[in-house]
Design an enzyme around this catalytic site. Structure first.
Site, PDB file in Angstrom:
ATOM      1  N   CYS A 143       0.850  -1.118   0.131  1.00 32.41           N
ATOM      2  CA  CYS A 143       0.136  -0.086   0.001  1.00 32.41           C
ATOM      3  C   CYS A 143       0.853   1.232   0.104  1.00 32.41           C
ATOM      4  O   CYS A 143       1.330   1.688   1.075  1.00 32.41           O
ATOM      5  CB  CYS A 143      -0.993  -0.029   1.196  1.00 32.41           C
ATOM      6  N   CYS A 146      -0.189   4.169   2.299  1.00 33.34           N
ATOM      7  CA  CYS A 146      -0.048   3.772   3.866  1.00 33.34           C
ATOM      8  C   CYS A 146       1.444   4.066   3.894  1.00 33.34           C
ATOM      9  O   CYS A 146       1.728   4.583   5.330  1.00 33.34           O
ATOM     10  CB  CYS A 146      -0.550   2.431   4.166  1.00 33.34           C
ATOM     11  N   ASP A 147       2.296   3.478   3.378  1.00 31.96           N
ATOM     12  CA  ASP A 147       3.682   3.385   3.682  1.00 31.96           C
ATOM     13  C   ASP A 147       4.691   4.475   2.756  1.00 31.96           C
ATOM     14  O   ASP A 147       5.877   4.319   3.065  1.00 31.96           O
ATOM     15  CB  ASP A 147       4.195   2.071   3.450  1.00 31.96           C
TER      16      ASP A 147
END
Ligand code: NAP
Length: 317
Positions: A143, A146-147
């Protein structure tokens, strides 16, 4: 007589409709069932929102020219909460379908319902190579939204050639990351417009190549790749690997119930989301198809309407 039967039916259920999964299809199903007068609960083992939560930007959901995935799903959640009870952090473990209703067993309790709508979606497909599991959270991610920020100013590889891989690569370029897409063929599956944008934004490409191993010490330091045409192998130094090679259906419950699945493991439904088992309906990515937010929402609405007669409510369809 019919009146008494309906009253009895209403009383015996904890909920008339149980929805498993709080993504676009689940929220939409909840809104439609609630607005049809049903008592509805939605279970999600996480915090809800589904895979859309990972979309950096959504630009094809009518009414929103451009909106973040998290923001869109927050709006859907708020809307659905007007009509249904939400049980986040509660996982459905087993579903038993009987003549009188459906027993839903979670990791916290058990409930009796009239019908269940499975909106369990998909999960990220894994590469299945050495190092992938070991370095998850230590440089391997599924993701970008997200990261991605952890890799600001660094170098990463994005694996895959579909829309998701290219969108993630473009997103990562925006936060000053050196991005190379590694794809197993010599042309992308992604839309041409996305490919053009990626090239304009400086995304690099390595074609005809597969990842054989993800290497590192504490954290990822590189990947071993092989050119499938020339058989040439080499190591590329990267700080991160974003795996974006598609999705697989989360069909554990479907299998446990005995639903008919297609050859890829997606639940087979009719045009209204009915499965081969009465009282069980399915909608969204778990049923395969085009797998868009808008189609998931539409399928949730249809399955919800189709489930109404099972609980003694009228449906115009
Ligand atoms: P996808 O379209 O299925 O693409 C998966 C990519 O990963 C393909 O390029 C595939 O290669 C590659 N791949 C699969 N298994 C692999 C493996 N073991 N090793 C290496 N590469 C592998 O998946 P997606 O991009 O996640 O998209 C899923 C669905 O959502 C699609 O229908 C897509 O159109 C849709 N989507 C739409 C949008 C949008 O904005 N409209 C955004 C994201 C996703 P091959 O090409 O060689 O098969």
């Amino acid at each position: 007589m019919l009146k008494y039967k309906i009253v009895f039916t209403l009383m015996k259920y904890d909920y008339e409709i149980v929805i498993v999964g709080a993504g676009a299809s689940g929220y939409s199903a909840a809104i439609y069932a609630g607005r049809s007068g049903a008592k509805v609960v939605v279970f999600d083992r996480g915090m809800g929102g589904g895979l859309t939560m990972e979309a950096p930007k959504v630009e094809n959901y009518p009414g929103f020219r451009s909106i973040g995935g998290v923001e869109l799903m927050e709006k859907m959640k708020e809307h659905a909460m007007d009509y249904a009870e939400m049980k986040f952090g509660e996982e459905v473990k087993e579903i038993k379908v009987g003549k009188e209703g459906v027993e839903v067993v979670t990791d916290k309790d058990r409930y009796f319902a009239g019908a269940v709508i499975l909106c369990t979606g998909t999960e990220h497909r894994k590469l299945g190579v050495k190092g992938e599991k070991e370095f998850q959270g230590k440089g391997v991610s599924y993701c970008a939204t997200c990261d991605g920020f952890f890799f600001k100013g660094k170098k990463v590889a994005v694996i895959g050639g579909g829309n998701s891989a290219v969108i993630e690569a473009i997103f990562l370029r925006q936060i000053d990351i050196d991005v190379t897409i590694i794809h197993r063929r010599d042309e992308l599956r992604a839309e041409k417009a996305l490919e053009k944008e990626a090239k304009e934004k400086g995304v690099k490409f390595i074609w005809n190549s597969i990842v054989e191993e993800i290497i590192g010490d504490e954290m990822v330091s590189g990947i071993k790749i092989k050119n499938v045409k020339t058989e040439e192998k080499k190591v590329i130094k990267v700080d991160g690997v974003f795996v974006s090679i598609g999705e697989e259906p989360q069909n554990k419950l479907a299998k446990q119930i005995g639903l008919k699945l297609d050859e890829n493991g997606y639940i087979i439904v009719d045009e209204m989301g009915r499965t081969n088992i009465e009282r069980v309906f399915a909608a969204g990515d778990i049923t395969g198809g085009v797998r868009q937010i808008i189609t998931s929402a539409a399928e949730g609405a249809k399955a919800s309407l189709a489930s109404m007669p099972v609980i003694g409510k009228r449906s115009p369809y």
